[in-house]
Design a protein around this motif. Structure first.
Motif, PDB file in Angstrom:
ATOM      1  N   ALA A 164      10.980 -14.667   0.970  1.00  0.00           N
ATOM      2  CA  ALA A 164      10.969 -15.401   2.399  1.00  0.00           C
ATOM      3  C   ALA A 164       9.841 -15.749   2.935  1.00  0.00           C
ATOM      4  O   ALA A 164       9.413 -16.982   3.417  1.00  0.00           O
ATOM      5  N   LEU A 165       8.787 -14.859   2.619  1.00  0.00           N
ATOM      6  CA  LEU A 165       7.369 -15.394   3.191  1.00  0.00           C
ATOM      7  C   LEU A 165       6.717 -16.584   2.406  1.00  0.00           C
ATOM      8  O   LEU A 165       6.041 -17.520   3.219  1.00  0.00           O
ATOM      9  N   SER A 166       7.014 -16.649   1.020  1.00  0.00           N
ATOM     10  CA  SER A 166       6.659 -17.643   0.193  1.00  0.00           C
ATOM     11  C   SER A 166       7.253 -19.131   0.710  1.00  0.00           C
ATOM     12  O   SER A 166       6.749 -20.204   0.941  1.00  0.00           O
ATOM     13  N   ARG A 167       8.725 -19.002   1.042  1.00  0.00           N
ATOM     14  CA  ARG A 167       9.272 -20.200   1.576  1.00  0.00           C
ATOM     15  C   ARG A 167       8.672 -20.760   2.852  1.00  0.00           C
ATOM     16  O   ARG A 167       8.421 -21.694   2.918  1.00  0.00           O
ATOM     17  N   ALA A 168       8.276 -19.753   3.812  1.00  0.00           N
ATOM     18  CA  ALA A 168       7.522 -19.953   5.090  1.00  0.00           C
ATOM     19  C   ALA A 168       6.232 -20.602   4.825  1.00  0.00           C
ATOM     20  O   ALA A 168       5.947 -21.650   5.233  1.00  0.00           O
ATOM     21  N   ASN A 169       5.515 -20.206   3.936  1.00  0.00           N
ATOM     22  CA  ASN A 169       4.076 -20.532   3.587  1.00  0.00           C
ATOM     23  C   ASN A 169       4.355 -21.932   2.739  1.00  0.00           C
ATOM     24  O   ASN A 169       3.431 -22.742   3.173  1.00  0.00           O
ATOM     25  N   VAL A 170       5.103 -22.206   1.876  1.00  0.00           N
ATOM     26  CA  VAL A 170       5.386 -23.551   1.526  1.00  0.00           C
ATOM     27  C   VAL A 170       5.835 -24.629   2.405  1.00  0.00           C
ATOM     28  O   VAL A 170       5.275 -25.725   2.531  1.00  0.00           O
ATOM     29  N   THR A 171       6.429 -24.249   3.615  1.00  0.00           N
ATOM     30  CA  THR A 171       6.803 -25.273   4.458  1.00  0.00           C
ATOM     31  C   THR A 171       5.614 -25.398   5.260  1.00  0.00           C
ATOM     32  O   THR A 171       5.402 -26.666   5.587  1.00  0.00           O
ATOM     33  N   GLY A 172       5.048 -24.571   5.442  1.00  0.00           N
ATOM     34  CA  GLY A 172       3.728 -24.847   6.217  1.00  0.00           C
ATOM     35  C   GLY A 172       2.803 -25.613   5.591  1.00  0.00           C
ATOM     36  O   GLY A 172       2.011 -26.938   5.955  1.00  0.00           O
ATOM     37  N   HIS A 184       1.027 -29.430   6.263  1.00  0.00           N
ATOM     38  CA  HIS A 184      -0.243 -29.795   6.134  1.00  0.00           C
ATOM     39  C   HIS A 184      -0.379 -30.737   5.285  1.00  0.00           C
ATOM     40  O   HIS A 184      -1.368 -31.501   5.709  1.00  0.00           O
ATOM     41  N   GLU A 185       0.112 -30.853   4.087  1.00  0.00           N
ATOM     42  CA  GLU A 185      -0.031 -32.148   3.147  1.00  0.00           C
ATOM     43  C   GLU A 185       0.348 -33.185   3.823  1.00  0.00           C
ATOM     44  O   GLU A 185      -0.410 -34.333   3.560  1.00  0.00           O
ATOM     45  N   LEU A 186       1.390 -33.331   4.427  1.00  0.00           N
ATOM     46  CA  LEU A 186       2.041 -34.428   5.165  1.00  0.00           C
ATOM     47  C   LEU A 186       1.211 -35.057   6.378  1.00  0.00           C
ATOM     48  O   LEU A 186       0.770 -36.075   6.331  1.00  0.00           O
ATOM     49  N   SER A 187       0.393 -34.096   7.003  1.00  0.00           N
ATOM     50  CA  SER A 187      -0.504 -34.252   8.174  1.00  0.00           C
ATOM     51  C   SER A 187      -1.689 -34.993   7.309  1.00  0.00           C
ATOM     52  O   SER A 187      -2.617 -35.800   8.077  1.00  0.00           O
ATOM     53  N   ARG A 224       7.794 -35.553   8.273  1.00  0.00           N
ATOM     54  CA  ARG A 224       7.016 -34.261   8.632  1.00  0.00           C
ATOM     55  C   ARG A 224       7.689 -33.447   9.797  1.00  0.00           C
ATOM     56  O   ARG A 224       7.464 -32.087   9.936  1.00  0.00           O
ATOM     57  N   ILE A 225       8.481 -34.049  10.552  1.00  0.00           N
ATOM     58  CA  ILE A 225       9.377 -33.259  11.709  1.00  0.00           C
ATOM     59  C   ILE A 225      10.111 -32.285  11.107  1.00  0.00           C
ATOM     60  O   ILE A 225      10.128 -30.930  11.483  1.00  0.00           O
ATOM     61  N   GLN A 226      10.620 -32.187   9.686  1.00  0.00           N
ATOM     62  CA  GLN A 226      11.387 -31.255   9.397  1.00  0.00           C
ATOM     63  C   GLN A 226      10.638 -30.090   8.888  1.00  0.00           C
ATOM     64  O   GLN A 226      11.290 -29.012   8.642  1.00  0.00           O
ATOM     65  N   TYR A 227       9.354 -29.977   8.959  1.00  0.00           N
ATOM     66  CA  TYR A 227       8.408 -29.097   8.577  1.00  0.00           C
ATOM     67  C   TYR A 227       7.573 -28.592   9.844  1.00  0.00           C
ATOM     68  O   TYR A 227       6.685 -27.779   9.654  1.00  0.00           O
ATOM     69  N   SER A 228       7.950 -29.172  10.998  1.00  0.00           N
ATOM     70  CA  SER A 228       7.142 -29.004  12.188  1.00  0.00           C
ATOM     71  C   SER A 228       7.261 -27.448  12.733  1.00  0.00           C
ATOM     72  O   SER A 228       6.414 -27.125  13.746  1.00  0.00           O
ATOM     73  N   ASP A 229       8.009 -26.898  12.440  1.00  0.00           N
ATOM     74  CA  ASP A 229       8.395 -25.629  13.013  1.00  0.00           C
ATOM     75  C   ASP A 229       9.273 -24.515  11.832  1.00  0.00           C
ATOM     76  O   ASP A 229       9.833 -25.133  11.219  1.00  0.00           O
ATOM     77  N   TYR A 230       8.757 -23.422  11.767  1.00  0.00           N
ATOM     78  CA  TYR A 230       9.254 -22.462  10.886  1.00  0.00           C
ATOM     79  C   TYR A 230      10.449 -21.642  11.626  1.00  0.00           C
ATOM     80  O   TYR A 230       9.869 -20.999  12.696  1.00  0.00           O
ATOM     81  N   PRO A 231      11.800 -21.738  11.480  1.00  0.00           N
ATOM     82  CA  PRO A 231      12.870 -20.985  12.180  1.00  0.00           C
ATOM     83  C   PRO A 231      12.552 -19.547  12.021  1.00  0.00           C
ATOM     84  O   PRO A 231      12.280 -19.049  10.825  1.00  0.00           O
TER      85      PRO A 231
END
Length: 169
Positions: free
Chosen positions: A93-101, A105-108, A161-168
């Motif tokens: 779960a932490l890896s999924r959250a980190n990859v989302t972040g 970052h990459e898109l930004s 990027r919107i889909q990665y803008s926050d982690y549920p």
């Protein structure tokens, strides 16, 4: 003086001896479990032995702050990977959250690079006078087409990027 700047801990911190507090800070920062060895080496130079048990207890407490999906996302959003010190059962779960972040970052980063290109093109376009030669006016039209192509890509990246803008939570 320069050598002291490279030490993992100051002499004052060695003397203060708040090993639990240091451990909490290290855990919250995702630092390695062998960091206490570097502290022991540094503090030994002034005759102090760290309380490894207090440090480990503090680090375990600090890891509870570090090993959260929100923090893993934040770390990724800053362009960093999560340190591998979280409990095994939480790593997926932490890896999924980190990859989302990391994706955010990459898109930004891409958005920033393309925005800089648009600014450069705008500058080039402004430098071509309306009274320029036919060739320069053709160049300006080409620059405008290139700017439009990049602006389209920017819109797409911003939307993605919107889909990665926050982690549920």
């Amino acid at each position: 003086m320069l050598l002291a700047a490279c030490e993992p801990i100051s002499e004052d911190a060695c003397r203060a001896g708040d090993w639990r507090g240091i451990g909490i800070a290290d855990g919250a920062a995702g630092r390695a479990p062998d960091r206490i060895n570097a502290y022991a080496e540094t503090c030994a130079k002034i005759g102090i032995t760290p309380d490894a048990r207090a440090w480990r207890a503090g680090r375990t407490e600090g890891l509870k702050r570090y090993c959260t999906p929100q923090n893993a996302y934040k770390i990724g959003r800053n362009g960093n990977r999560l340190a591998p010190y979280c409990p095994a059962g939480e790593r997926e779960a932490l890896s999924r959250a980190n990859v989302t972040g990391l994706q955010y970052h990459e898109l930004s980063t891409q958005i920033g690079q393309l925005s800089a290109q648009v600014n450069d093109l705008n500058s080039q376009i402004r430098n071509i006078s309306d009274f320029a030669s036919d060739e320069e006016l053709r160049d300006r039209r080409q620059l405008r087409r290139e700017r439009a192509r990049i602006e389209d890509r920017l819109r797409a990246l911003r939307f993605e990027r919107i889909q990665y803008s926050d982690y549920p939570v």
